[in-house]
Design a protein around this motif. Structure first.
Motif, short mmCIF file in Angstrom:
data_model
loop_
_atom_site.label_atom_id
_atom_site.label_comp_id
_atom_site.label_asym_id
_atom_site.label_seq_id
_atom_site.Cartn_x
_atom_site.Cartn_y
_atom_site.Cartn_z
N TYR A 289 -1.39 -8.30 -9.58
CA TYR A 289 -0.66 -8.36 -10.85
C TYR A 289 0.85 -8.27 -10.71
O TYR A 289 1.58 -8.52 -11.67
CB TYR A 289 -1.14 -7.23 -11.78
CG TYR A 289 -2.59 -7.36 -12.17
CD1 TYR A 289 -3.00 -8.35 -13.05
CD2 TYR A 289 -3.55 -6.50 -11.65
CE1 TYR A 289 -4.33 -8.48 -13.41
CE2 TYR A 289 -4.88 -6.61 -12.01
CZ TYR A 289 -5.27 -7.61 -12.89
OH TYR A 289 -6.60 -7.74 -13.23
N PHE A 290 1.36 -7.86 -9.54
CA PHE A 290 2.80 -7.65 -9.41
C PHE A 290 3.42 -8.48 -8.29
O PHE A 290 4.47 -8.14 -7.77
CB PHE A 290 3.10 -6.16 -9.16
CG PHE A 290 2.67 -5.27 -10.28
CD1 PHE A 290 3.48 -5.09 -11.39
CD2 PHE A 290 1.45 -4.61 -10.23
CE1 PHE A 290 3.07 -4.26 -12.43
CE2 PHE A 290 1.05 -3.78 -11.26
CZ PHE A 290 1.86 -3.61 -12.38
N ASN A 291 2.74 -9.56 -7.93
CA ASN A 291 3.26 -10.37 -6.82
C ASN A 291 4.22 -11.46 -7.27
O ASN A 291 4.77 -12.19 -6.45
CB ASN A 291 2.11 -11.00 -6.03
CG ASN A 291 1.25 -11.92 -6.87
OD1 ASN A 291 1.35 -11.90 -8.10
ND2 ASN A 291 0.42 -12.71 -6.23
N ALA B 88 -2.53 -1.20 -3.60
CA ALA B 88 -2.21 -2.45 -2.92
C ALA B 88 -2.87 -3.63 -3.62
O ALA B 88 -2.27 -4.70 -3.76
CB ALA B 88 -2.65 -2.39 -1.46
N TRP B 89 -4.11 -3.45 -4.05
CA TRP B 89 -4.82 -4.52 -4.75
C TRP B 89 -4.12 -4.85 -6.06
O TRP B 89 -3.94 -6.03 -6.42
CB TRP B 89 -6.26 -4.10 -5.02
CG TRP B 89 -7.03 -5.13 -5.79
CD1 TRP B 89 -7.63 -6.26 -5.31
CD2 TRP B 89 -7.27 -5.13 -7.21
NE1 TRP B 89 -8.21 -6.97 -6.32
CE2 TRP B 89 -8.01 -6.29 -7.51
CE3 TRP B 89 -6.94 -4.26 -8.24
CZ2 TRP B 89 -8.43 -6.60 -8.79
CZ3 TRP B 89 -7.33 -4.58 -9.53
CH2 TRP B 89 -8.08 -5.73 -9.80
N LEU B 90 -3.71 -3.81 -6.82
CA LEU B 90 -3.02 -4.03 -8.08
C LEU B 90 -1.70 -4.77 -7.87
O LEU B 90 -1.38 -5.72 -8.60
CB LEU B 90 -2.76 -2.69 -8.78
CG LEU B 90 -3.98 -2.02 -9.41
CD1 LEU B 90 -3.61 -0.62 -9.89
CD2 LEU B 90 -4.51 -2.86 -10.58
N ARG B 91 -0.93 -4.33 -6.86
CA ARG B 91 0.36 -4.97 -6.61
C ARG B 91 0.17 -6.41 -6.15
O ARG B 91 0.95 -7.30 -6.51
CB ARG B 91 1.14 -4.18 -5.56
CG ARG B 91 1.54 -2.79 -6.03
CD ARG B 91 2.35 -2.07 -4.99
NE ARG B 91 3.64 -2.72 -4.75
CZ ARG B 91 4.54 -2.27 -3.89
NH1 ARG B 91 4.29 -1.18 -3.18
NH2 ARG B 91 5.69 -2.91 -3.73
N ILE C 35 3.62 -10.44 -13.75
CA ILE C 35 4.03 -9.20 -14.42
C ILE C 35 4.14 -9.44 -15.93
O ILE C 35 3.68 -8.62 -16.75
CB ILE C 35 5.37 -8.71 -13.85
CG1 ILE C 35 5.20 -8.31 -12.38
CG2 ILE C 35 5.90 -7.52 -14.65
CD1 ILE C 35 6.49 -7.95 -11.70
N ILE C 36 4.76 -10.58 -16.30
CA ILE C 36 4.88 -10.91 -17.73
C ILE C 36 3.51 -11.07 -18.36
O ILE C 36 3.24 -10.58 -19.48
CB ILE C 36 5.73 -12.19 -17.90
CG1 ILE C 36 7.18 -11.93 -17.48
CG2 ILE C 36 5.67 -12.68 -19.34
CD1 ILE C 36 8.03 -13.19 -17.43
N ALA C 37 2.62 -11.77 -17.65
CA ALA C 37 1.27 -11.96 -18.18
C ALA C 37 0.55 -10.64 -18.32
O ALA C 37 -0.18 -10.40 -19.31
CB ALA C 37 0.49 -12.89 -17.25
N ALA D 39 0.81 -1.21 0.00
CA ALA D 39 0.00 0.00 0.00
C ALA D 39 0.84 1.26 0.00
O ALA D 39 0.31 2.36 0.10
CB ALA D 39 -0.93 0.00 1.21
N GLY D 40 2.17 1.09 -0.08
CA GLY D 40 3.03 2.25 -0.17
C GLY D 40 3.61 2.72 1.15
O GLY D 40 4.25 3.77 1.20
#
Length: 396
Positions: free
Chosen positions: A365-367, A359-362, A372-374, A260-261
């Motif tokens: 999609y970025f976990n 936070a939801w995006l990370r 990330i590639i997908a 969440a930063g």
């Protein structure tokens, strides 16, 4: 006639029981010194969480662990230290001992009132001898520690003895130690005017917050703790203007806050190491552990805090460290919580629009590298579809 006799018998039994209860209460009241026991065995519910955390490893201080056979071997070291202390003084050894015993004997009932759950019964002579012997040993140990000398030249004994001195069940009353200090170390002409100042080098050594300035609360004040461990408690007692209340809601874990930063920054003065958990769990930092327990749920949370240098993990495994932090506050309800303002700020931040969605995006999609590639492949495919659609429209 028989019926009446039964009635009278019941009355006698009731009256006798009531009188027995009254006698018991009055006897306890007459023995009370308006002092609650300050040295006692840790309740079983806490001891079962970590049985080895509450027992002395090397030296027995006071009566609660005096019968432990594993600690008997150290008694000869203790006697040697007392010998060295007494022969360092200008006054004759017998005269010094008489002064110590006289002071202790005058307070013997008050000393008894400080202990709860003695493993065995000690007479006045045995208890007075124990207090003088243990008090002299503690002072000699601290004196040598301050001078950089080791016990009997054995460096392996120093650290375990040091930590044994800060176990709740392994204490003698501070007023006893102070009286013996006045009869011994104080007469050496030391610049240290008080017992609290004399103990300060030991407190500095085990200090988890180097340079915190908390020692200023001890120096120059009439500190009167229950025992040495109580002196350590005083060192970390917060100022009265710090608010203490409990958060109304739990906050996300450290890993989720990171997504969440929220940026974690280490306390530049912190020296706490998770490898010392067994030693430090006895000390008065429960609210800190409770806060860490809320921040840490899994090994990912530990990894986040270690990466940010908030924690130093010497366990070798993030999973093991997470298990320790999650278990250390079991069966314990903190009396104070001094991070309530920080908790409110974190709660407000995490529930605001952008941090929550970032936070939801990370998290979604970025976990992982594959996600990330997908995601990148999906964006490129979507962009190519848009371009193809535009060209198709233009050509028709």
């Amino acid at each position: 006639m028989d019926y009446v006799e039964v009635e009278l018998g019941d009355v006698d039994i009731i009256q006798s029981t009531v009188q027995s209860l009254l006698d018991c209460v009055e006897n306890e009241k007459s023995r009370s010194y308006q002092l609650l026991p300050s040295i006692y065995m840790v309740p079983r519910v806490f001891r079962e969480l970590s049985p080895s955390s509450f027992n002395p490893r090397v030296v027995s201080i006071g009566p609660l662990h005096r019968e432990d056979k594993k600690l008997q071997e150290f008694e000869r070291y203790k006697a040697s230290c007392v010998h060295d202390l007494l022969h360092r003084l200008d006054t004759p050894t017998e005269e010094t001992l008489q002064a110590c015993v006289r002071k202790v004997n005058d307070l013997i009932d008050r000393i008894r009132a400080c202990y709860a759950g003695m493993m065995s019964t000690y007479g006045d002579v045995d208890l007075a001898k124990m207090m003088v012997m243990d008090g002299c040993f503690i002072l000699e140990f601290i004196y040598n520690f301050s001078e950089g000398r080791q016990i009997m030249g054995n460096m392996l004994l120093e650290q375990p003895v040091l930590f044994d001195l800060f176990i709740l069940e392994n204490q003698i009353p501070f007023f006893v130690l102070n009286d013996i200090y006045q009869c011994t170390i104080f007469k050496l002409g030391s610049n240290e005017a008080s017992l609290s100042k004399f103990i300060l080098p030991v407190l500095d050594f085990i200090d988890i917050y180097s340079g915190s300035g908390s020692s200023n609360n001890i120096i120059g004040t009439d500190t009167s703790p229950d025992h040495i461990l109580g002196l350590l408690h005083e060192r970390y007692r917060p100022s009265s203007n710090i608010s203490s209340d409990f958060p109304i809601s739990l906050i996300p874990s450290a890993a989720e806050l990171d997504m969440a930063g929220v940026k974690f920054e280490p306390n530049r003065n912190a020296k706490w190491s998770m490898a010392m958990e067994v030693k430090f769990r006895r000390f008065p930092w429960l609210f800190w552990f409770w806060a860490m327990d809320m921040l840490v749920n899994t090994q990912k949370d530990v990894a986040t805090l270690v990466r940010s240098k908030v924690l130093l993990n010497n366990f070798g495994s993030d999973d093991e460290a997470a298990s320790m932090l999650n278990g250390i506050c079991k069966e314990v309800t903190p009396v104070h919580f001094f991070y309530s303002q920080q908790w409110k700020i974190l709660d407000s931040h995490c529930n605001s629009y952008w941090p929550k969605n970032v936070a939801w995006l990370r998290r979604t999609y970025f976990n992982s590298p594959w996600n990330i590639i997908a995601l990148l492949a999906g964006i490129i495919l979507f962009a190519l579809t848009i371009i193809q659609t535009i060209f198709t429209i233009k050509t028709t």
